[in-house]
Design a protein around this motif. Structure first.
Motif, PDB file in Angstrom:
ATOM      1  N   ALA A   1       0.836  -1.212   0.000  1.00 33.00           N
ATOM      2  CA  ALA A   1       0.000   0.000   0.000  1.00 33.00           C
ATOM      3  C   ALA A   1       0.867   1.257   0.000  1.00 33.00           C
ATOM      4  O   ALA A   1       0.564   2.234  -0.713  1.00 33.00           O
ATOM      5  CB  ALA A   1      -0.924  -0.016   1.213  1.00 33.00           C
ATOM      6  N   VAL A   2       1.945   1.248   0.788  1.00 30.12           N
ATOM      7  CA  VAL A   2       2.852   2.409   0.803  1.00 30.12           C
ATOM      8  C   VAL A   2       3.485   2.593  -0.571  1.00 30.12           C
ATOM      9  O   VAL A   2       3.638   3.721  -1.067  1.00 30.12           O
ATOM     10  CB  VAL A   2       3.935   2.203   1.889  1.00 30.12           C
ATOM     11  CG1 VAL A   2       5.018   3.280   1.766  1.00 30.12           C
ATOM     12  CG2 VAL A   2       3.305   2.244   3.277  1.00 30.12           C
ATOM     13  N   LEU A   3       3.856   1.489  -1.200  1.00 33.13           N
ATOM     14  CA  LEU A   3       4.473   1.559  -2.530  1.00 33.13           C
ATOM     15  C   LEU A   3       3.515   2.174  -3.552  1.00 33.13           C
ATOM     16  O   LEU A   3       3.908   3.039  -4.360  1.00 33.13           O
ATOM     17  CB  LEU A   3       4.890   0.150  -2.962  1.00 33.13           C
ATOM     18  CG  LEU A   3       5.793   0.026  -4.192  1.00 33.13           C
ATOM     19  CD1 LEU A   3       7.125   0.697  -3.953  1.00 33.13           C
ATOM     20  CD2 LEU A   3       6.006  -1.450  -4.523  1.00 33.13           C
ATOM     21  N   LEU A   4       2.264   1.773  -3.531  1.00 29.31           N
ATOM     22  CA  LEU A   4       1.271   2.327  -4.467  1.00 29.31           C
ATOM     23  C   LEU A   4       1.016   3.808  -4.180  1.00 29.31           C
ATOM     24  O   LEU A   4       0.857   4.612  -5.117  1.00 29.31           O
ATOM     25  CB  LEU A   4      -0.021   1.524  -4.367  1.00 29.31           C
ATOM     26  CG  LEU A   4       0.067   0.061  -4.830  1.00 29.31           C
ATOM     27  CD1 LEU A   4      -1.246  -0.661  -4.571  1.00 29.31           C
ATOM     28  CD2 LEU A   4       0.434  -0.015  -6.308  1.00 29.31           C
ATOM     29  N   GLU A   5       0.978   4.152  -2.909  1.00 26.74           N
ATOM     30  CA  GLU A   5       0.745   5.559  -2.558  1.00 26.74           C
ATOM     31  C   GLU A   5       1.921   6.427  -2.990  1.00 26.74           C
ATOM     32  O   GLU A   5       1.738   7.552  -3.491  1.00 26.74           O
ATOM     33  CB  GLU A   5       0.505   5.671  -1.053  1.00 26.74           C
ATOM     34  CG  GLU A   5       0.124   7.069  -0.581  1.00 26.74           C
ATOM     35  CD  GLU A   5      -1.223   7.533  -1.112  1.00 26.74           C
ATOM     36  OE1 GLU A   5      -1.474   8.747  -1.098  1.00 26.74           O
ATOM     37  OE2 GLU A   5      -2.026   6.678  -1.563  1.00 26.74           O
ATOM     38  N   LEU A   6       3.135   5.931  -2.806  1.00 26.11           N
ATOM     39  CA  LEU A   6       4.306   6.683  -3.251  1.00 26.11           C
ATOM     40  C   LEU A   6       4.292   6.883  -4.768  1.00 26.11           C
ATOM     41  O   LEU A   6       4.658   7.962  -5.265  1.00 26.11           O
ATOM     42  CB  LEU A   6       5.587   5.947  -2.833  1.00 26.11           C
ATOM     43  CG  LEU A   6       5.975   6.024  -1.363  1.00 26.11           C
ATOM     44  CD1 LEU A   6       7.158   5.109  -1.083  1.00 26.11           C
ATOM     45  CD2 LEU A   6       6.324   7.459  -0.965  1.00 26.11           C
ATOM     46  N   LYS A   7       3.874   5.855  -5.470  1.00 28.57           N
ATOM     47  CA  LYS A   7       3.805   5.980  -6.918  1.00 28.57           C
ATOM     48  C   LYS A   7       2.765   7.022  -7.329  1.00 28.57           C
ATOM     49  O   LYS A   7       2.999   7.838  -8.231  1.00 28.57           O
ATOM     50  CB  LYS A   7       3.460   4.628  -7.551  1.00 28.57           C
ATOM     51  CG  LYS A   7       3.428   4.639  -9.077  1.00 28.57           C
ATOM     52  CD  LYS A   7       3.129   3.263  -9.612  1.00 28.57           C
ATOM     53  CE  LYS A   7       3.191   3.260 -11.151  1.00 28.57           C
ATOM     54  NZ  LYS A   7       2.301   4.284 -11.752  1.00 28.57           N
ATOM     55  N   ARG A   8       1.619   7.013  -6.647  1.00 33.59           N
ATOM     56  CA  ARG A   8       0.576   7.981  -6.990  1.00 33.59           C
ATOM     57  C   ARG A   8       1.038   9.412  -6.725  1.00 33.59           C
ATOM     58  O   ARG A   8       0.846  10.306  -7.551  1.00 33.59           O
ATOM     59  CB  ARG A   8      -0.684   7.685  -6.177  1.00 33.59           C
ATOM     60  CG  ARG A   8      -1.893   8.546  -6.539  1.00 33.59           C
ATOM     61  CD  ARG A   8      -3.030   8.292  -5.592  1.00 33.59           C
ATOM     62  NE  ARG A   8      -2.705   8.753  -4.251  1.00 33.59           N
ATOM     63  CZ  ARG A   8      -2.791  10.050  -3.875  1.00 33.59           C
ATOM     64  NH1 ARG A   8      -3.175  10.976  -4.743  1.00 33.59           N
ATOM     65  NH2 ARG A   8      -2.478  10.393  -2.653  1.00 33.59           N
ATOM     66  N   VAL A   9       1.677   9.619  -5.571  1.00 31.89           N
ATOM     67  CA  VAL A   9       2.135  10.966  -5.229  1.00 31.89           C
ATOM     68  C   VAL A   9       3.280  11.387  -6.143  1.00 31.89           C
ATOM     69  O   VAL A   9       3.349  12.545  -6.589  1.00 31.89           O
ATOM     70  CB  VAL A   9       2.560  11.016  -3.750  1.00 31.89           C
ATOM     71  CG1 VAL A   9       3.146  12.386  -3.410  1.00 31.89           C
ATOM     72  CG2 VAL A   9       1.374  10.718  -2.845  1.00 31.89           C
ATOM     73  N   ALA A  10       4.191  10.462  -6.461  1.00 28.30           N
ATOM     74  CA  ALA A  10       5.328  10.813  -7.308  1.00 28.30           C
ATOM     75  C   ALA A  10       4.881  11.210  -8.709  1.00 28.30           C
ATOM     76  O   ALA A  10       5.505  12.066  -9.348  1.00 28.30           O
ATOM     77  CB  ALA A  10       6.311   9.639  -7.376  1.00 28.30           C
TER      78      ALA A  10
ATOM     79  N   VAL B   1      10.808  16.881  -6.204  1.00 27.99           N
ATOM     80  CA  VAL B   1      10.150  16.064  -5.196  1.00 27.99           C
ATOM     81  C   VAL B   1       9.829  14.674  -5.756  1.00 27.99           C
ATOM     82  O   VAL B   1       9.932  13.658  -5.066  1.00 27.99           O
ATOM     83  CB  VAL B   1       8.873  16.760  -4.694  1.00 27.99           C
ATOM     84  CG1 VAL B   1       8.148  15.890  -3.667  1.00 27.99           C
ATOM     85  CG2 VAL B   1       9.208  18.123  -4.101  1.00 27.99           C
ATOM     86  N   GLY B   2       9.445  14.638  -7.027  1.00 28.03           N
ATOM     87  CA  GLY B   2       9.122  13.358  -7.648  1.00 28.03           C
ATOM     88  C   GLY B   2      10.314  12.419  -7.676  1.00 28.03           C
ATOM     89  O   GLY B   2      10.168  11.205  -7.467  1.00 28.03           O
ATOM     90  N   ASP B   3      11.491  12.975  -7.928  1.00 30.37           N
ATOM     91  CA  ASP B   3      12.684  12.132  -7.936  1.00 30.37           C
ATOM     92  C   ASP B   3      12.946  11.527  -6.554  1.00 30.37           C
ATOM     93  O   ASP B   3      13.304  10.346  -6.433  1.00 30.37           O
ATOM     94  CB  ASP B   3      13.896  12.942  -8.391  1.00 30.37           C
ATOM     95  CG  ASP B   3      13.778  13.362  -9.849  1.00 30.37           C
ATOM     96  OD1 ASP B   3      13.004  12.711 -10.586  1.00 30.37           O
ATOM     97  OD2 ASP B   3      14.456  14.329 -10.247  1.00 30.37           O
ATOM     98  N   ASP B   4      12.784  12.326  -5.504  1.00 33.33           N
ATOM     99  CA  ASP B   4      12.983  11.812  -4.145  1.00 33.33           C
ATOM    100  C   ASP B   4      11.943  10.750  -3.816  1.00 33.33           C
ATOM    101  O   ASP B   4      12.247   9.737  -3.171  1.00 33.33           O
ATOM    102  CB  ASP B   4      12.896  12.960  -3.134  1.00 33.33           C
ATOM    103  CG  ASP B   4      14.062  13.924  -3.270  1.00 33.33           C
ATOM    104  OD1 ASP B   4      15.109  13.520  -3.816  1.00 33.33           O
ATOM    105  OD2 ASP B   4      13.927  15.079  -2.823  1.00 33.33           O
ATOM    106  N   LEU B   5      10.719  10.971  -4.245  1.00 32.60           N
ATOM    107  CA  LEU B   5       9.663   9.995  -3.978  1.00 32.60           C
ATOM    108  C   LEU B   5       9.920   8.683  -4.726  1.00 32.60           C
ATOM    109  O   LEU B   5       9.646   7.601  -4.201  1.00 32.60           O
ATOM    110  CB  LEU B   5       8.307  10.572  -4.367  1.00 32.60           C
ATOM    111  CG  LEU B   5       7.781  11.688  -3.459  1.00 32.60           C
ATOM    112  CD1 LEU B   5       6.500  12.275  -4.041  1.00 32.60           C
ATOM    113  CD2 LEU B   5       7.518  11.163  -2.054  1.00 32.60           C
ATOM    114  N   ARG B   6      10.438   8.777  -5.936  1.00 35.41           N
ATOM    115  CA  ARG B   6      10.753   7.550  -6.674  1.00 35.41           C
ATOM    116  C   ARG B   6      11.907   6.796  -6.028  1.00 35.41           C
ATOM    117  O   ARG B   6      11.931   5.545  -6.043  1.00 35.41           O
ATOM    118  CB  ARG B   6      11.075   7.898  -8.128  1.00 35.41           C
ATOM    119  CG  ARG B   6       9.856   8.376  -8.919  1.00 35.41           C
ATOM    120  CD  ARG B   6      10.182   8.599 -10.388  1.00 35.41           C
ATOM    121  NE  ARG B   6       9.010   9.082 -11.108  1.00 35.41           N
ATOM    122  CZ  ARG B   6       8.677  10.358 -11.228  1.00 35.41           C
ATOM    123  NH1 ARG B   6       9.467  11.300 -10.676  1.00 35.41           N
ATOM    124  NH2 ARG B   6       7.592  10.714 -11.875  1.00 35.41           N
TER     125      ARG B   6
END
Length: 315
Positions: free
Chosen positions: A139-148, A155-160
Motif C-alpha cells: 500500500a505504501v508503494l502504491l501511494e508513493l507511486k501515486r504521489v510521485a 520532489v518526484g525524484d525523491d519519492l521515486r
C-alpha cells in the motif's frame, strides 16, 4: 585409584604377609634356606601374576562400560556395550543400556515436539510478514507511486527513490518469509524447493551448483522437510562463514533411500565447535532415522552428508 588396583593391592598385601610369615616365625626350617626363599618368592610372583590376569579379565566389562559412559552422545547413537562378565556386572551393563534407550526415546520425543513448535512458529511469522507487513508496504508503494506521478520533478525524484527503497524492502520481506516457510516445498515438491534454495543463497563471490536426480523415491512430508532444512542450514553456513567460492548440492537415490550432500571449497570447520544450527541438523536427522556426517571434504572445505533410509513404513 581404579577398582582393579584396589583389588590387586589388597590381594597382594595378603599374599605378601603370608609369604613373610612363612619366612619368619612360621617357617618350616631355621635358619631359612636359600632354596626355600627362592621357592616362596617364585610362588608369590606366580600368584600375583595369576591374580592380576584373573582380575583384569573379570573387570574388562567394567572398563568397556566406562568407555561407553564417557563417549556416549545422544545426538550420535552408537553400538551398546555388550552385557558380559559376572552376573552383577552384566546386570549393571544391561541397566546402563536400558537407561540409554529410555534417554534416547525421551530426547527424540522432546526434540520432535520442539521442532514441530519451531516449524509452527515459523509458519506463523511468515504468514504475518506476508499478510501484515507485506500488504502494508505494498500500500505504501502504491501511494508513493501515486504521489510521485503528480509531484514536481525534484520532489518526484525523491519519492521515486523512496519507492525503490520500499520495493527492495518488500522483496527482502518476501524472501525472509519464503525461507521461514518454504511454500514451494509443499506446492511443487523437494526438487523444486532445493532448486529455488540454491538460487536464493547469495554471498560475494559464491556460486552454488545443484545436481538433483530425477528418479527420487516417494518420500513423506517429514522426510522432505528435514532434507530441505539440512540443505538450507548447510548452504547458509557456507554463505556466512566459509569464505567459499563454490558450493555443490547433490541429491541422489541410493540402494536404501536418498543421500543429500553439500560441499564447499571454503576454509573448513577447523576447531569450530558445533553451534545450535549443527545440533539442530543432527536432531532433525535422528527424527527420521537418518545418518548425518559433517566434516572436512575430500579436497578441502566442508562437507555435509545426510543419508536417509526410504522404504515401507518410512515417512
Amino acid at each position: 585409584m581404579s577398582l582393579f588396583w584396589r583389588l590387586f593391592l589388597l590381594n597382594a598385601l595378603v599374599l605378601v604377609v603370608a609369604t613373610a610369615l612363612l619366612l619368619g616365625p612360621v617357617t618350616v626350617s631355621t635358619p631359612v634356606l636359600l632354596t626355600e626363599v627362592a621357592v616362596l618368592v617364585a610362588g608369590l610372583a606366580a600368584m600375583l601374576i595369576a591374580d592380576a590376569v584373573l582380575l583384569r579379565i573379570a573387570l574388562a566389562p567394567l572398563q568397556r562400560l566406562t568407555r561407553a559412559m564417557t563417549t556416549t552422545d545422544l545426538l550420535r547413537p552408537g553400538p551398546r556395550p555388550e552385557a558380559g562378565g559376572q552376573r552383577e556386572i552384566a546386570e549393571l551393563i544391561t541397566t546402563f543400556n536400558t537407561m540409554l534407550d529410555r534417554l534416547e526415546a525421551e530426547r527424540a520425543t522432546s526434540a520432535a515436539r520442539a521442532l514441530a513448535a519451531q516449524e509452527a512458529e515459523r509458519r506463523r511469522i511468515a504468514q504475518e510478514l506476508h499478510d501484515e507487513i507485506g500488504q502494508t508496504l505494498t500500500a505504501v508503494l502504491l501511494e508513493l507511486k501515486r504521489v510521485a506521478d503528480h509531484a514536481p520533478p525534484p520532489v518526484g525524484d525523491d519519492l521515486r527513490q523512496a519507492q525503490e527503497t520500499t520495493r527492495a524492502s518488500l522483496d527482502e520481506i518476501r524472501r525472509i518469509a519464503r525461507r521461514l516457510r518454504p511454500g514451494v516445498l509443499e506446492e511443487l515438491g523437494l526438487a523444486s524447493a532445493l532448486t529455488a534454495l540454491t538460487t536464493e543463497i547469495s554471498a560475494p563471490g559464491l556460486t552454488v551448483h545443484q545436481h538433483i536426480a530425477g528418479d527420487l523415491p516417494p518420500m513423506g512430508q517429514d522426510t522432505e522437510l528435514v532434507l530441505y532444512r539440512v540443505a538450507q542450514e548447510s548452504l547458509t553456513n557456507t554463505a556466512r562463514h566459509s569464505g567459499a567460492r563454490r558450493a555443490d548440492l547433490t541429491l541422489h537415490r541410493t540402494a536404501t533411500g536418498v543421500e543429500l550432500r553439500v560441499r564447499d571449497d571454503g576454509h573448513g570447520l577447523g576447531r569450530t565447535t558445533e553451534g545450535s544450527g549443527m545440533r539442530g541438523m543432527r536432531e532433525r536427522a535422528l527424527l527420521i532415522g537418518a545418518r548425518l556426517t559433517l566434516g572436512p571434504g575430500a579436497h578441502g572445505g566442508t562437507e555435509v552428508c545426510l543419508t536417509v533410509p526410504v522404504g515401507e513404513g518410512r515417512t
